[in-house]
Design a protein around this motif. Structure first.
Motif, PDB file in Angstrom:
ATOM      1  N   LYS A 245       0.844  -1.194   0.000  1.00 33.16           N
ATOM      2  CA  LYS A 245       0.000   0.000   0.000  1.00 33.16           C
ATOM      3  C   LYS A 245       0.887   1.254   0.000  1.00 33.16           C
ATOM      4  O   LYS A 245       1.877   1.330   0.711  1.00 33.16           O
ATOM      5  CB  LYS A 245      -0.890  -0.053   1.241  1.00 33.16           C
ATOM      6  CG  LYS A 245      -1.695   1.175   1.527  1.00 33.16           C
ATOM      7  CD  LYS A 245      -2.470   0.997   2.826  1.00 33.16           C
ATOM      8  CE  LYS A 245      -1.632   1.554   3.927  1.00 33.16           C
ATOM      9  NZ  LYS A 245      -2.300   1.991   5.097  1.00 33.16           N
ATOM     10  N   TRP A 246       0.532   2.256  -0.793  1.00 30.75           N
ATOM     11  CA  TRP A 246       1.242   3.530  -0.819  1.00 30.75           C
ATOM     12  C   TRP A 246       0.963   4.247   0.495  1.00 30.75           C
ATOM     13  O   TRP A 246      -0.169   4.269   0.962  1.00 30.75           O
ATOM     14  CB  TRP A 246       0.742   4.362  -2.003  1.00 30.75           C
ATOM     15  CG  TRP A 246       1.588   5.565  -2.265  1.00 30.75           C
ATOM     16  CD1 TRP A 246       1.312   6.844  -1.900  1.00 30.75           C
ATOM     17  CD2 TRP A 246       2.850   5.598  -2.933  1.00 30.75           C
ATOM     18  NE1 TRP A 246       2.319   7.683  -2.294  1.00 30.75           N
ATOM     19  CE2 TRP A 246       3.280   6.938  -2.934  1.00 30.75           C
ATOM     20  CE3 TRP A 246       3.654   4.639  -3.519  1.00 30.75           C
ATOM     21  CZ2 TRP A 246       4.474   7.340  -3.502  1.00 30.75           C
ATOM     22  CZ3 TRP A 246       4.844   5.046  -4.086  1.00 30.75           C
ATOM     23  CH2 TRP A 246       5.247   6.378  -4.078  1.00 30.75           C
ATOM     24  N   PRO A 247       1.974   4.843   1.137  1.00 27.49           N
ATOM     25  CA  PRO A 247       1.731   5.517   2.419  1.00 27.49           C
ATOM     26  C   PRO A 247       0.742   6.671   2.275  1.00 27.49           C
ATOM     27  O   PRO A 247       0.729   7.368   1.260  1.00 27.49           O
ATOM     28  CB  PRO A 247       3.110   6.046   2.827  1.00 27.49           C
ATOM     29  CG  PRO A 247       4.086   5.528   1.853  1.00 27.49           C
ATOM     30  CD  PRO A 247       3.351   4.921   0.710  1.00 27.49           C
ATOM     31  N   ALA A 248      -0.064   6.853   3.298  1.00 30.57           N
ATOM     32  CA  ALA A 248      -1.025   7.959   3.345  1.00 30.57           C
ATOM     33  C   ALA A 248      -0.594   8.940   4.431  1.00 30.57           C
ATOM     34  O   ALA A 248       0.254   8.614   5.273  1.00 30.57           O
ATOM     35  CB  ALA A 248      -2.422   7.410   3.650  1.00 30.57           C
ATOM     36  N   ALA A 249      -1.173  10.105   4.433  1.00 35.67           N
ATOM     37  CA  ALA A 249      -0.822  11.142   5.412  1.00 35.67           C
ATOM     38  C   ALA A 249      -0.970  10.628   6.836  1.00 35.67           C
ATOM     39  O   ALA A 249      -0.161  10.945   7.715  1.00 35.67           O
ATOM     40  CB  ALA A 249      -1.677  12.382   5.196  1.00 35.67           C
ATOM     41  N   GLY A 250      -1.974   9.815   7.094  1.00 34.94           N
ATOM     42  CA  GLY A 250      -2.201   9.274   8.437  1.00 34.94           C
ATOM     43  C   GLY A 250      -1.064   8.401   8.934  1.00 34.94           C
ATOM     44  O   GLY A 250      -0.862   8.267  10.137  1.00 34.94           O
ATOM     45  N   ASP A 251      -0.302   7.808   8.012  1.00 37.46           N
ATOM     46  CA  ASP A 251       0.821   6.964   8.403  1.00 37.46           C
ATOM     47  C   ASP A 251       1.935   7.767   9.070  1.00 37.46           C
ATOM     48  O   ASP A 251       2.802   7.199   9.730  1.00 37.46           O
ATOM     49  CB  ASP A 251       1.399   6.220   7.190  1.00 37.46           C
ATOM     50  CG  ASP A 251       0.412   5.237   6.599  1.00 37.46           C
ATOM     51  OD1 ASP A 251      -0.411   4.680   7.360  1.00 37.46           O
ATOM     52  OD2 ASP A 251       0.457   5.023   5.373  1.00 37.46           O
ATOM     53  N   PHE A 252       1.907   9.076   8.894  1.00 35.34           N
ATOM     54  CA  PHE A 252       2.953   9.937   9.438  1.00 35.34           C
ATOM     55  C   PHE A 252       2.436  10.822  10.570  1.00 35.34           C
ATOM     56  O   PHE A 252       3.126  11.735  11.005  1.00 35.34           O
ATOM     57  CB  PHE A 252       3.546  10.809   8.322  1.00 35.34           C
ATOM     58  CG  PHE A 252       4.113   9.998   7.196  1.00 35.34           C
ATOM     59  CD1 PHE A 252       5.348   9.391   7.325  1.00 35.34           C
ATOM     60  CD2 PHE A 252       3.404   9.816   6.022  1.00 35.34           C
ATOM     61  CE1 PHE A 252       5.873   8.616   6.301  1.00 35.34           C
ATOM     62  CE2 PHE A 252       3.921   9.048   4.986  1.00 35.34           C
ATOM     63  CZ  PHE A 252       5.161   8.444   5.125  1.00 35.34           C
ATOM     64  N   ALA A 253       1.240  10.528  11.055  1.00 34.81           N
ATOM     65  CA  ALA A 253       0.617  11.366  12.086  1.00 34.81           C
ATOM     66  C   ALA A 253       1.461  11.460  13.350  1.00 34.81           C
ATOM     67  O   ALA A 253       1.471  12.490  14.017  1.00 34.81           O
ATOM     68  CB  ALA A 253      -0.773  10.845  12.409  1.00 34.81           C
ATOM     69  N   GLU A 254       2.176  10.393  13.701  1.00 29.05           N
ATOM     70  CA  GLU A 254       2.963  10.397  14.930  1.00 29.05           C
ATOM     71  C   GLU A 254       4.370  10.967  14.748  1.00 29.05           C
ATOM     72  O   GLU A 254       5.127  11.069  15.709  1.00 29.05           O
ATOM     73  CB  GLU A 254       3.039   8.986  15.490  1.00 29.05           C
ATOM     74  CG  GLU A 254       1.687   8.479  15.961  1.00 29.05           C
ATOM     75  CD  GLU A 254       1.755   7.093  16.555  1.00 29.05           C
ATOM     76  OE1 GLU A 254       2.844   6.675  16.998  1.00 29.05           O
ATOM     77  OE2 GLU A 254       0.706   6.432  16.594  1.00 29.05           O
ATOM     78  N   VAL A 255       4.711  11.343  13.520  1.00 29.57           N
ATOM     79  CA  VAL A 255       6.023  11.935  13.262  1.00 29.57           C
ATOM     80  C   VAL A 255       5.920  13.434  13.518  1.00 29.57           C
ATOM     81  O   VAL A 255       5.145  14.132  12.872  1.00 29.57           O
ATOM     82  CB  VAL A 255       6.484  11.670  11.805  1.00 29.57           C
ATOM     83  CG1 VAL A 255       7.806  12.358  11.538  1.00 29.57           C
ATOM     84  CG2 VAL A 255       6.562  10.178  11.543  1.00 29.57           C
TER      85      VAL A 255
END
Length: 121
Positions: A27-37
């Motif tokens: 799966k291509w990363p989505a904005a939510g995948d980086f929410a904790e960064v």
């Protein structure tokens, strides 16, 4: 060659955790995948680090050296504010330009965000 190597590394490191044997099916990363960064405290830090690396690589080019050449002694000059802003990314900059020993030299006459290679060996 690089896509095949990338896919192989994916298989070693991420296949089990993602359930995908190939990066090409993942799966291509989505904005939510980086929410904790966390966002960097200085929004311009990446640009500043890139400018420092560009200055070193320009000096390498002027000397006819490859950008992959190891720099055994490097001094970067900038004004105090720029040097302070650069410090959080300094380790990454030094690693990227392959620099060993280094020194940051305050040069008050340089504009904010500007810098120069003072010493290069």
């Amino acid at each position: 060659m690089l896509p095949h190597i990338t896919d192989e590394v994916w298989a070693w490191v991420y296949a089990e955790g993602t359930g995908q044997r190939s990066i090409h099916r993942a799966k291509w990363p989505a904005a939510g995948d980086f929410a904790e960064v966390a966002a960097p405290a200085d929004a311009g830090l990446l640009e500043l680090a890139a400018a420092a690396m560009a200055a070193v690589n320009k000096r390498k080019s002027e000397l006819g050296a490859s950008v992959g050449r190891v720099v055994t002694d490097l001094a970067l000059g900038a004004n105090a504010a720029t040097l302070a802003r650069l410090k959080p990314a300094l380790g990454d900059v030094l690693a990227a330009v392959r620099a060993g020993a280094h020194e940051l030299v305050e040069r008050a006459v340089l504009a904010d965000g500007g810098g120069q290679v003072v010493r290069f060996c």
